[in-house]
Design a protein around this motif. Structure first.
Motif, PDB file in Angstrom:
ATOM      1  N   VAL A   1      -5.299  -1.936  -1.611  1.00  0.00           N
ATOM      2  CA  VAL A   1      -4.285  -1.004  -2.118  1.00  0.00           C
ATOM      3  C   VAL A   1      -4.913   0.104  -2.961  1.00  0.00           C
ATOM      4  O   VAL A   1      -4.625   1.292  -2.752  1.00  0.00           O
TER       5      VAL A   1
ATOM      6  N   CYS B   1      -5.227  -6.303  -3.905  1.00  0.00           N
ATOM      7  CA  CYS B   1      -4.830  -5.018  -4.480  1.00  0.00           C
ATOM      8  C   CYS B   1      -6.042  -4.160  -4.806  1.00  0.00           C
ATOM      9  O   CYS B   1      -6.044  -2.949  -4.574  1.00  0.00           O
TER      10      CYS B   1
ATOM     11  N   HIS C   1      -3.029   6.026   6.057  1.00  0.00           N
ATOM     12  CA  HIS C   1      -3.152   4.860   6.933  1.00  0.00           C
ATOM     13  C   HIS C   1      -3.739   5.315   8.265  1.00  0.00           C
ATOM     14  O   HIS C   1      -3.830   6.517   8.532  1.00  0.00           O
TER      15      HIS C   1
ATOM     16  N   CYS D   1       0.830  -1.211   0.000  1.00  0.00           N
ATOM     17  CA  CYS D   1       0.000   0.000   0.000  1.00  0.00           C
ATOM     18  C   CYS D   1       0.858   1.252   0.000  1.00  0.00           C
ATOM     19  O   CYS D   1       0.652   2.158  -0.809  1.00  0.00           O
TER      20      CYS D   1
ATOM     21  N   LYS E   1      -6.336   3.238  -1.287  1.00  0.00           N
ATOM     22  CA  LYS E   1      -5.317   4.137  -0.728  1.00  0.00           C
ATOM     23  C   LYS E   1      -4.682   4.980  -1.832  1.00  0.00           C
ATOM     24  O   LYS E   1      -4.419   6.167  -1.638  1.00  0.00           O
TER      25      LYS E   1
END
Length: 180
Positions: free
Chosen positions: A162, A158, A82, A18, A165
């Motif tokens: 991911v 992903c 995060h 990430c 983000k």
């Protein structure tokens, strides 16, 4: 001759895929390397780190041009993408290997990180648990982890973890996105 246009930052904030995917898009970033840091095992493997017994965190090492993006800019992005309030976890990834940490490569970075955390006090639903420690040895991850998202973006992890983000970074920091 020493390259004065490059500094190093080492950040841990959950899965390194990430963080790597986001920071590879940032203007002023030269390279991003996924790896392991903060544990007691030399040259750990991904499987060892995933077992949670090495003490290492999944992290990224960022080589950047401080004239184009500052360490504080990197921290702004880091804290936006995060959750720095969850101890040893990011979403469904649980264990000390997924902790939030800033591994300072200089005393100035440690001071900047502490100042950023203090400035963010009260900005989240819970206290920030991100640790700030001097950077020990950084161990690069196995080659198949590098540039993981761009090579494996079709995988469910992903797409679900991911990609959001990356999209959050693109929306929140359009002025920080690399031009090419």
């Amino acid at each position: 001759m020493t390259d004065t246009t490059s500094e190093t930052a080492i950040l841990a904030g959950g899965c390194f895929w990430c963080l790597e995917a986001v920071f590879l898009l940032a203007e002023g970033v030269h390279t991003v390397t996924s790896g392991y840091i903060g544990g007691h095992v030399d040259a750990p493997t991904y499987h060892q780190v995933c077992d949670g017994t090495t003490g290492h965190a999944e992290a990224i090492r960022i080589e950047f041009d401080p004239a184009r993006i500052t360490f504080d800019d990197l921290l702004e992005i880091f804290f936006a993408i995060h959750d720095p309030t969850t101890l040893n976890r990011q979403g469904n990834d649980v264990g000390t290997q997924y902790r939030s940490a800033i591994f300072a490569t200089t005393p100035a970075q440690a001071a900047a990180a502490q100042a950023r955390i203090a400035a963010l006090a009260g900005a989240y639903h819970a206290p920030i648990v991100t640790e700030v420690v001097p950077a020990p040895v950084f161990w690069p991850a196995e080659p198949y982890h590098h540039d993981y998202f761009s090579r494996n973006g079709h995988q469910p992890y992903c797409q679900v973890i991911v990609a959001p983000k990356v999209q959050k970074f693109l929306r929140a920091f359009p002025q920080r996105v690399r031009s090419t």
